[in-house]
Enzyme design. Sequence first.
Site, PDB file in Angstrom:
ATOM      1  N   ARG A 173     -29.329   9.209 -23.448  1.00 36.00           N
ATOM      2  CA  ARG A 173     -28.346   9.890 -22.621  1.00 36.00           C
ATOM      3  C   ARG A 173     -28.928  11.239 -22.188  1.00 36.00           C
ATOM      4  O   ARG A 173     -29.796  11.809 -22.861  1.00 36.00           O
ATOM      5  CB  ARG A 173     -27.053  10.132 -23.398  1.00 36.00           C
ATOM      6  CG  ARG A 173     -26.352   8.866 -23.883  1.00 36.00           C
ATOM      7  CD  ARG A 173     -25.093   9.226 -24.666  1.00 36.00           C
ATOM      8  NE  ARG A 173     -24.368   8.038 -25.107  1.00 36.00           N
ATOM      9  CZ  ARG A 173     -24.493   7.475 -26.288  1.00 36.00           C
ATOM     10  NH1 ARG A 173     -25.364   7.996 -27.177  1.00 36.00           N
ATOM     11  NH2 ARG A 173     -23.789   6.411 -26.625  1.00 36.00           N
ATOM     12  N   LYS A 197     -23.596  10.705 -29.763  1.00 32.31           N
ATOM     13  CA  LYS A 197     -22.170  11.037 -29.790  1.00 32.31           C
ATOM     14  C   LYS A 197     -21.651  11.020 -31.219  1.00 32.31           C
ATOM     15  O   LYS A 197     -22.045  10.191 -32.028  1.00 32.31           O
ATOM     16  CB  LYS A 197     -21.390  10.028 -28.946  1.00 32.31           C
ATOM     17  CG  LYS A 197     -21.629  10.173 -27.450  1.00 32.31           C
ATOM     18  CD  LYS A 197     -20.756   9.208 -26.670  1.00 32.31           C
ATOM     19  CE  LYS A 197     -20.922   9.412 -25.172  1.00 32.31           C
ATOM     20  NZ  LYS A 197     -20.072   8.474 -24.392  1.00 32.31           N
ATOM     21  N   HIS A 262     -28.411   8.502 -15.644  1.00 33.71           N
ATOM     22  CA  HIS A 262     -27.892   7.322 -16.331  1.00 33.71           C
ATOM     23  C   HIS A 262     -28.437   6.033 -15.725  1.00 33.71           C
ATOM     24  O   HIS A 262     -28.443   4.993 -16.397  1.00 33.71           O
ATOM     25  CB  HIS A 262     -26.361   7.331 -16.273  1.00 33.71           C
ATOM     26  CG  HIS A 262     -25.727   7.028 -17.601  1.00 33.71           C
ATOM     27  ND1 HIS A 262     -25.932   7.818 -18.718  1.00 33.71           N
ATOM     28  CD2 HIS A 262     -24.920   6.023 -18.007  1.00 33.71           C
ATOM     29  CE1 HIS A 262     -25.266   7.310 -19.739  1.00 33.71           C
ATOM     30  NE2 HIS A 262     -24.646   6.224 -19.336  1.00 33.71           N
ATOM     31  N   ARG A 265     -31.152   4.897 -17.809  1.00 34.05           N
ATOM     32  CA  ARG A 265     -30.619   4.307 -19.047  1.00 34.05           C
ATOM     33  C   ARG A 265     -30.115   2.890 -18.778  1.00 34.05           C
ATOM     34  O   ARG A 265     -30.377   1.969 -19.561  1.00 34.05           O
ATOM     35  CB  ARG A 265     -29.498   5.206 -19.580  1.00 34.05           C
ATOM     36  CG  ARG A 265     -28.833   4.730 -20.879  1.00 34.05           C
ATOM     37  CD  ARG A 265     -27.925   5.851 -21.377  1.00 34.05           C
ATOM     38  NE  ARG A 265     -26.896   5.390 -22.294  1.00 34.05           N
ATOM     39  CZ  ARG A 265     -27.040   5.299 -23.606  1.00 34.05           C
ATOM     40  NH1 ARG A 265     -28.192   5.597 -24.176  1.00 34.05           N
ATOM     41  NH2 ARG A 265     -26.034   4.904 -24.370  1.00 34.05           N
ATOM     42  N   HIS A 288     -24.597   2.669 -28.953  1.00 36.11           N
ATOM     43  CA  HIS A 288     -23.214   2.284 -28.679  1.00 36.11           C
ATOM     44  C   HIS A 288     -22.494   1.961 -29.992  1.00 36.11           C
ATOM     45  O   HIS A 288     -23.010   1.219 -30.824  1.00 36.11           O
ATOM     46  CB  HIS A 288     -23.162   1.046 -27.780  1.00 36.11           C
ATOM     47  CG  HIS A 288     -23.511   1.327 -26.359  1.00 36.11           C
ATOM     48  ND1 HIS A 288     -23.891   0.335 -25.469  1.00 36.11           N
ATOM     49  CD2 HIS A 288     -23.518   2.489 -25.652  1.00 36.11           C
ATOM     50  CE1 HIS A 288     -24.135   0.879 -24.283  1.00 36.11           C
ATOM     51  NE2 HIS A 288     -23.920   2.175 -24.371  1.00 36.11           N
ATOM     52  N   TYR A 297     -24.112  -5.036 -19.777  1.00 37.82           N
ATOM     53  CA  TYR A 297     -25.465  -5.274 -19.274  1.00 37.82           C
ATOM     54  C   TYR A 297     -25.808  -6.765 -19.224  1.00 37.82           C
ATOM     55  O   TYR A 297     -26.662  -7.177 -18.438  1.00 37.82           O
ATOM     56  CB  TYR A 297     -26.489  -4.519 -20.120  1.00 37.82           C
ATOM     57  CG  TYR A 297     -26.319  -3.030 -20.039  1.00 37.82           C
ATOM     58  CD1 TYR A 297     -26.632  -2.336 -18.870  1.00 37.82           C
ATOM     59  CD2 TYR A 297     -25.817  -2.304 -21.112  1.00 37.82           C
ATOM     60  CE1 TYR A 297     -26.452  -0.970 -18.781  1.00 37.82           C
ATOM     61  CE2 TYR A 297     -25.635  -0.934 -21.034  1.00 37.82           C
ATOM     62  CZ  TYR A 297     -25.953  -0.274 -19.860  1.00 37.82           C
ATOM     63  OH  TYR A 297     -25.770   1.085 -19.775  1.00 37.82           O
TER      64      TYR A 297
END
Length: 316
Positions: A173, A197, A262, A265, A288, A297
């Site tokens: 990210r 995150k 992004h 990514r 994730h 994806y």
Amino acid sequence: MGRHGGRSSLEMNGRLGDPALPPLGSQWLRDILQAVDFQIVSCTVVAYKHALDQFKLFAGPNFSWVRCTAKQFRAFLLECMKRGMARSYVRLRFAALRSFYKYLVERAELAENPLKAVQLPKTEKKLPIVLSVDQVDELLTTPKRIARENQAPLWAPARDAAIMELFYSSGLRLSELVALNVADVDPFSETVRVLGKGKKERIVPVGEIALQAIQRYRHEAEIQAGPLFISKLRKRISARSVWLLLRKYLGQTSIQLRASPHKLRHSFATHLLDNGADLRSVQTLLGHANLSTTQIYTHVTAERLKKAYDAAHPRA
């Protein structure tokens, strides 16, 4: 609402009755910054404050945070949708408002969160836009092909190349990349330590080409420790600066897409799946929390296979 005959103690002493961002609101934003890494959440804090400001403008000069009702928030939601805002953006605004009211319930003696009664629209299932392998190659070689800007340091092209190579090599990210320090990259194990995150740490592989680009940049910029990617003032590079440099290089290519870190990514994940990587591994690499986030994806890969089939099969 709350104690003291239906009014909260904070409303009685005036701390929340003013339409301007209340002191507790400012404290809420400071608490968010202290909870997790500043580089990761600074953009979120700006977005959250903007959401509160926009609701204040909508509600008018006589509103009070502690007297707002679910009906007012439904009217605000309707206004956002009438303006044609993307559902994801609307949900971000209301995430900010819900978080703020949860904070008020916990800290300001509010009896209830009026936003609990507001149902938000579901997000659209948009497929990520992905660069082809040839487009990625064209973009990543651009810093070597175009002239350096006069005011830029001599090592700027090497830094820019290293940034883009690492984006695509490891699928980071933007916030994760700008937060990296020199010590986070291990050239011996060919990995990078990432703080994602929720302060969740993960170890991600780095390709040989990206490692070489990083070593070249560090040598030219004489970087031994501290922030990995720096500005011309030798401070940690900002997320905005990385976004702008990517836009600059994309404009020098034949790629007809809007700039976004992004996208590299997205391309990283899709190209892995295209070449046989399993979904769980890609989930781990991307950081994730839920597999459902990574599954988008697989739809991109399936769509690309369908287009290839339609274009190549004689009876498609």
